[in-house]
Design an enzyme around this catalytic site. Structure first.
Site, PDB file in Angstrom:
ATOM      1  N   TYR A  90      10.179 -15.813  -1.668  1.00  0.00           N
ATOM      2  CA  TYR A  90       9.912 -14.386  -1.473  1.00  0.00           C
ATOM      3  C   TYR A  90      10.404 -13.588  -2.685  1.00  0.00           C
ATOM      4  O   TYR A  90       9.681 -12.742  -3.230  1.00  0.00           O
ATOM      5  CB  TYR A  90      10.599 -13.908  -0.194  1.00  0.00           C
ATOM      6  CG  TYR A  90      10.296 -12.479   0.192  1.00  0.00           C
ATOM      7  CD1 TYR A  90       9.213 -12.177   1.006  1.00  0.00           C
ATOM      8  CD2 TYR A  90      11.111 -11.434  -0.232  1.00  0.00           C
ATOM      9  CE1 TYR A  90       8.939 -10.869   1.378  1.00  0.00           C
ATOM     10  CE2 TYR A  90      10.852 -10.124   0.130  1.00  0.00           C
ATOM     11  CZ  TYR A  90       9.761  -9.844   0.939  1.00  0.00           C
ATOM     12  OH  TYR A  90       9.496  -8.537   1.295  1.00  0.00           O
TER      13      TYR A  90
ATOM     14  N   GLY B 189       4.044  -3.508  11.252  1.00  0.00           N
ATOM     15  CA  GLY B 189       5.052  -3.079  10.296  1.00  0.00           C
ATOM     16  C   GLY B 189       4.676  -1.886   9.447  1.00  0.00           C
ATOM     17  O   GLY B 189       4.044  -0.919   9.912  1.00  0.00           O
ATOM     18  N   ILE B 190       5.051  -1.959   8.182  1.00  0.00           N
ATOM     19  CA  ILE B 190       4.833  -0.867   7.240  1.00  0.00           C
ATOM     20  C   ILE B 190       3.353  -0.534   7.116  1.00  0.00           C
ATOM     21  O   ILE B 190       2.961   0.639   7.098  1.00  0.00           O
ATOM     22  CB  ILE B 190       5.417  -1.246   5.858  1.00  0.00           C
ATOM     23  CG1 ILE B 190       6.943  -1.310   5.927  1.00  0.00           C
ATOM     24  CG2 ILE B 190       4.967  -0.248   4.786  1.00  0.00           C
ATOM     25  CD1 ILE B 190       7.579  -1.976   4.722  1.00  0.00           C
ATOM     26  N   GLY B 191       2.505  -1.552   7.031  1.00  0.00           N
ATOM     27  CA  GLY B 191       1.078  -1.311   6.885  1.00  0.00           C
ATOM     28  C   GLY B 191       0.497  -0.562   8.060  1.00  0.00           C
ATOM     29  O   GLY B 191      -0.322   0.358   7.892  1.00  0.00           O
TER      30      GLY B 191
END
Length: 338
Positions: free
Chosen positions: A157, A19-21
């Site tokens: 979340y 993902g983003i990481g």
């Protein structure tokens, strides 16, 4: 406050296996930063480091569960041991349980808080001594637009993301009070097309989805690399997130009604999925060590992020719009001659 150019930085990226990481790590390395990547997925980290090195970059990895402080501290220690210092800390690790609140167990709720909130706090605790030793640096925490507005079926979340915003606000002012040249940024993405919805636990009976539209992970990486060089307080990524933030400030009840209309059906796909299916809440799962998720067909471009990364043009556009409105009002209500 002056931050180093990315090419001169040592950067730790937590939650980097997908993902983003993952996208962010690749981008930092491509720009010449020395990168320490961390996550629970060893296969994801090994493949990421290999990809970075094959492209001519420099990276090492650390296996870490962010709910354990000593494992988070080991990430910062590895950066200093390998590269001599730490300049920027990027924290993106997250998990979730999609279900009505009364179907979420205490253990599940606690686990999401431990990973998404306590893990973020542990990251700042681990990085700060090294940033202070350097005299400057950046803490970049990836939360969510849900830090500003909670979404039904995502109570743990949303709670964790509100908590991240809360501790970062306190920390930022403390560092300013003490005179440290350390930037603290809350990056708040809109709905992003990552494998998140493949990996989280669901009790909806189907594979979950974010409420469309989506944005691609690359736009979040753009924002992260920008704030790594330009001290920024908050950065909401994606036009829809910015609109939601404004709506929440103006009329929370209006957003309540909007979410009643779209927030339940909008988070369900037609693909059956049991709550017993593998998920990453307590243990990592294999098969999702990639940047993008399954919803690229629902992704749209963003326009306002570019303005946020070009402040003079942004405020020039705002001033021009204000003058335009003033001119229109002046034409509608002309003043009397003296």
């Amino acid at each position: 406050m002056q931050l180093k150019p990315i090419s001169q930085q040592v950067v730790a990226i937590v939650g980097a296996s997908s993902g983003i990481g993952r996208e962010t790590a690749l981008r930092f390395a491509k720009k010449g930063a020395k990168v320490v990547v961390a996550a629970r997925s060893q296969s994801g980290l090994v493949s990421l480091v290999e990809e970075i090195k094959q492209a001519g970059g420099d990276a090492v990895y650390v296996l870490a569960d962010v709910s354990e402080f000593e494992q988070v501290k080991a990430i910062a220690d590895k950066a200093v041991e390998t590269y001599g210092r730490l300049d920027t800390w990027v924290h993106a690790a997250a998990t979730g349980v999609l279900a009505p609140f009364d179907q979420i167990t205490p253990e599940e709720f606690k686990r999401v808080i431990d990973v998404n909130l306590n893990g973020q706090a542990y990251g700042a605790m681990a990085a700060l001594p090294h940033l202070k030793k350097e005299g400057r640096g950046a803490l970049i925490h990836i939360s969510s637009v849900e830090a500003r507005r909670s979404i039904p079926l995502q109570s743990p979340y949303s709670a964790s993301k509100h908590g991240v915003e809360g501790f970062l606000e306190a920390l930022r002012v403390e560092l300013q009070h003490e005179g440290w040249q350390i930037s603290v940024t809350n990056v708040m993405p809109s709905v992003i097309n990552t494998p998140y919805y493949n990996k989280v636990r669901t009790k909806l009976g189907v594979k979950p989805t974010g409420v469309p539209p989506y944005y691609q992970p690359s736009i979040v990486a753009d924002a992260i690399l920008y704030v790594a060089e330009h001290p920024t307080r908050d950065f909401i990524v994606g036009d829809v997130g910015k609109v939601l933030d404004v709506m929440q400030r103006v009329s929370p009840s209006l957003v309540d009604n909007l979410l009643l209309l779209i927030g339940f059906a909008g988070q369900r796909t037609d693909e059956p999925k049991s709550e017993d299916a593998p998920d990453n809440v307590f243990e990592p799962i294999e098969g999702y060590d990639r940047v993008e998720g399954d919803f690229g067909n629902l992704a749209i471009p963003t326009f306002t992020d570019w303005l946020d990364m070009n402040p003079p043009l942004k405020w020039g556009a705002v001033a021009a719009a204000a003058l335009g409105v003033a001119a229109v009002i002046g034409g509608l209500f002309p003043g009397k001659d003296a």
